[in-house]
Design a protein around this motif. Structure first.
Motif, PDB file in Angstrom:
ATOM      1  N   HIS A 175       0.705  -1.260  -0.062  1.00 48.55           N
ATOM      2  CA  HIS A 175       0.109   0.032   0.099  1.00 48.55           C
ATOM      3  C   HIS A 175       0.752   1.400  -0.011  1.00 48.55           C
ATOM      4  N   LEU A 176       1.991   1.153   0.827  1.00 42.99           N
ATOM      5  CA  LEU A 176       2.886   2.411   0.653  1.00 42.99           C
ATOM      6  C   LEU A 176       3.733   2.754  -0.928  1.00 42.99           C
ATOM      7  N   TYR A 177       3.794   1.563  -1.240  1.00 38.76           N
ATOM      8  CA  TYR A 177       4.289   1.561  -2.774  1.00 38.76           C
ATOM      9  C   TYR A 177       3.315   2.175  -3.637  1.00 38.76           C
ATOM     10  N   ALA A 178       2.025   1.529  -3.558  1.00 40.14           N
ATOM     11  CA  ALA A 178       0.926   1.884  -4.464  1.00 40.14           C
ATOM     12  C   ALA A 178       0.560   3.409  -4.120  1.00 40.14           C
ATOM     13  N   SER A 179       0.614   3.937  -2.982  1.00 36.22           N
ATOM     14  CA  SER A 179       0.023   5.391  -2.663  1.00 36.22           C
ATOM     15  C   SER A 179       1.303   6.562  -3.520  1.00 36.22           C
ATOM     16  N   ALA A 180       2.281   5.958  -3.599  1.00 34.65           N
ATOM     17  CA  ALA A 180       3.447   6.988  -4.003  1.00 34.65           C
ATOM     18  C   ALA A 180       3.646   6.675  -5.487  1.00 34.65           C
ATOM     19  N   TRP A 181       2.678   6.179  -6.561  1.00 34.64           N
ATOM     20  CA  TRP A 181       2.798   6.034  -7.838  1.00 34.64           C
ATOM     21  C   TRP A 181       2.912   7.216  -8.516  1.00 34.64           C
ATOM     22  N   ASN A 182       2.085   8.323  -8.468  1.00 40.49           N
ATOM     23  CA  ASN A 182       2.256   9.620  -9.091  1.00 40.49           C
ATOM     24  C   ASN A 182       1.959  10.721  -8.023  1.00 40.49           C
ATOM     25  N   VAL A 183       3.085  11.137  -7.456  1.00 35.74           N
ATOM     26  CA  VAL A 183       3.046  12.113  -6.326  1.00 35.74           C
ATOM     27  C   VAL A 183       2.546  13.473  -6.769  1.00 35.74           C
ATOM     28  N   HIS A 184       2.897  13.820  -7.833  1.00 40.77           N
ATOM     29  CA  HIS A 184       2.565  15.109  -8.362  1.00 40.77           C
ATOM     30  C   HIS A 184       1.515  15.056  -9.642  1.00 40.77           C
ATOM     31  N   ASP A 185       0.832  13.961  -9.931  1.00 45.74           N
ATOM     32  CA  ASP A 185      -0.194  14.045 -10.690  1.00 45.74           C
ATOM     33  C   ASP A 185       0.035  14.540 -12.106  1.00 45.74           C
ATOM     34  N   VAL A 186       1.322  13.854 -12.568  1.00 43.79           N
ATOM     35  CA  VAL A 186       1.858  14.423 -13.668  1.00 43.79           C
ATOM     36  C   VAL A 186       1.358  13.567 -14.915  1.00 43.79           C
ATOM     37  N   SER A 187       1.537  13.768 -16.199  1.00 41.27           N
ATOM     38  CA  SER A 187       1.340  12.876 -17.214  1.00 41.27           C
ATOM     39  C   SER A 187       2.305  11.810 -17.336  1.00 41.27           C
ATOM     40  N   LEU A 188       1.923  10.600 -17.910  1.00 40.17           N
ATOM     41  CA  LEU A 188       2.697   9.463 -17.868  1.00 40.17           C
ATOM     42  C   LEU A 188       4.202   9.823 -18.656  1.00 40.17           C
ATOM     43  N   PHE A 189       4.187  10.563 -19.876  1.00 38.08           N
ATOM     44  CA  PHE A 189       5.453  10.833 -20.569  1.00 38.08           C
ATOM     45  C   PHE A 189       6.162  11.880 -19.695  1.00 38.08           C
ATOM     46  N   LYS A 190       5.664  12.842 -19.080  1.00 37.18           N
ATOM     47  CA  LYS A 190       6.466  13.667 -18.229  1.00 37.18           C
ATOM     48  C   LYS A 190       7.063  13.187 -16.827  1.00 37.18           C
ATOM     49  N   GLY A 191       6.183  12.173 -16.200  1.00 37.40           N
ATOM     50  CA  GLY A 191       6.775  11.289 -15.274  1.00 37.40           C
ATOM     51  C   GLY A 191       7.994  10.595 -15.476  1.00 37.40           C
ATOM     52  N   VAL A 192       7.835   9.552 -16.797  1.00 34.57           N
ATOM     53  CA  VAL A 192       8.914   8.867 -17.159  1.00 34.57           C
ATOM     54  C   VAL A 192      10.158   9.696 -17.412  1.00 34.57           C
ATOM     55  N   SER A 193       9.884  10.777 -18.264  1.00 33.66           N
ATOM     56  CA  SER A 193      11.124  11.597 -18.752  1.00 33.66           C
ATOM     57  C   SER A 193      11.710  12.351 -17.513  1.00 33.66           C
TER      58      SER A 193
END
Length: 439
Positions: A175-193
């Motif tokens: 649950h700790l891992y899942a809750s931190a998936w996208n902490v800044h709510d950015v697009s997938l491309f931006k997050g990966v980059s």
């Protein structure tokens, strides 16, 4: 048979390749990844794919090039001439200088948490400068001692990373891992980059793996195997260690930490083990910096011998140490430490990493572009085994390298461009030495 018995097996070369990559580059990595979130695992997959393509490209260049002793510059010369050789050497050498400062910042970060000292941005820079001076001066007596020290201290990083990769899962909370998936709510491309530069940073040095082709049995078969398997092994350990940590420690705590592995060990096993981990990694960073100070000076010295850099870098003492070059590079690193002062240590580290990655990618792009020419020069033709696959893989590696440059951000790209333009300016001043003929 006697000659072959002295050569490395594919297993030995694979281990050396993996260990060479698993240096001090990983110690601050979790903090940067945590600032993106656990979606950074996607960046790992992209980077591991890109790193494998690059590694394969370098392995093929190393097998067929006649200029193996000149490293990446020798490869680049096939298509880009002496200009390409110079630019590969120039940008690679500067990237190592920048990387040294980043390693120093890492050591200061872990050391400050270990000793429970709160450092201001200026204090961080001053302690980094002190470490740069100490590790430079320690190399004045030659490389034999520092090389042995580095081969021991590197285990201060490898052992804690291996342990948490294998046993950290006993403390892992999904649950700790899942809750931190996208902490800044950015697009997938931006997050990966956002996390591409720091993940690639941990693989820098993969180009050195193909340098051992003369020391291994059946190099045409075994070098690509060792390079690819070694890169995969390092990548798997990187992915496991950084991702298991995000299920052990809250994401916000990792993102703010100057010693993320120490924090994870303190959470798992208690404060004492956290301190032990921090001590080991601090020592490992100092040992790594000690070795890289000599290596960087040697890169500048060999380029000076080739006529690319000023002759002052070619001066050595009775102990074969390029002391004058070391002092010049020490001053440059100290200035870089002051120029990159940031509000917090993580930000300073990230700025240095981004710039180091951009400058290191210049020779990567050049080398991937010449793989086809190197094969043709060696008599490898269309239809021969590996010819087409190498061309396809090196194109993918080149595209990945350009994407990684973009991912480093506008500031790093601008600074890297200035470095490249400065390189061409310098080459223009010395180009008369190399095959220049009046029109």
């Amino acid at each position: 048979m006697a000659e072959n018995s002295k050569k490395m097996s594919v297993t030995q070369l694979t281990i050396i390749t993996a260990v060479n990559m698993m240096g001090s580059g990983i110690v601050m990595l979790p903090s940067k990844l945590a600032s993106v979130g656990t979606m950074s695992i996607l960046s790992w997959l992209v980077t591991l794919t890109g790193a494998l393509c690059l590694a394969y490209g370098f392995a093929r260049c190393g097998m067929f090039s006649k200029n193996t002793k000149e490293g990446m510059g020798g490869y680049a010369e096939y298509s880009f001439g002496k200009d390409g050789n110079f630019m590969a050497n120039f940008t690679y050498a500067l990237s190592l200088v920048i990387a040294n400062v980043a390693i120093g910042v890492s050591a200061v970060g872990y050391g400050s948490v270990l000793l429970d000292i709160k450092l201001s941005p200026v204090s961080t820079a001053l302690w980094t400068i002190a470490l740069i001076i100490i590790t430079t001066v320690a190399n004045f007596w030659g490389a034999s001692v520092t090389g042995k020290i580095g081969s021991i201290t590197v285990w201060g990083v490898i052992l804690p990373v291996l342990f948490i990769s294998v046993f950290g899962w006993f403390w892992f909370h999904g649950h700790l891992y899942a809750s931190a998936w996208n902490v800044h709510d950015v697009s997938l491309f931006k997050g990966v980059s956002a996390s591409i530069p720091i993940t690639l940073w941990s693989f820098l040095g993969l180009e050195s793996a193909s340098a051992n082709s003369d020391a291994v049995e059946n190099p045409q078969k075994n070098v690509p195997i060792a390079v690819l398997v070694g890169t995969i092994a390092a990548g798997v350990i990187y992915i496991l260690s950084t991702n298991v940590m995000q299920g052990i420690v809250p994401n916000a705590a990792i993102a703010k930490s100057n010693a993320p592995f120490g924090l994870a060990y303190a959470t798992m096993l208690g404060p004492v083990w956290g301190k032990i981990c921090m001590a080991l990694m601090t020592i490992a960073c100092i040992g790594s910096l000690l070795g890289w100070q000599f290596t960087v000076a040697e890169v500048f010295r060999s380029s000076a011998v080739a006529g690319y850099f000023p002759k002052v870098f070619n001066k050595v003492t009775k102990r074969e140490a390029p002391v004058v070059g070391m002092i010049i590079l020490m001053v440059v690193q100290c200035l870089l430490s002051l120029m990159t002062i940031s509000p917090n240590l993580n930000e300073q580290f990230n700025n240095l990493v981004n710039l180091a990655v951009v400058t290191n990618l210049v020779p990567y792009v050049l080398c991937m572009a010449v793989a086809k020419t190197i094969q043709i020069d060696a008599g490898v033709k269309a239809g021969d085994r590996g010819y087409t696959m190498t061309n396809v893989i090196t194109v993918i590696a080149g595209i990945y390298s350009l994407y990684s440059m973009y991912a480093c951000g506008n500031l790093a790209l601008a600074m890297g461009s200035l470095v490249a333009f400065a390189g061409w300016t310098i080459y223009g001043l010395i180009s008369y030495k190399f095959d220049y003929k009046a029109m």
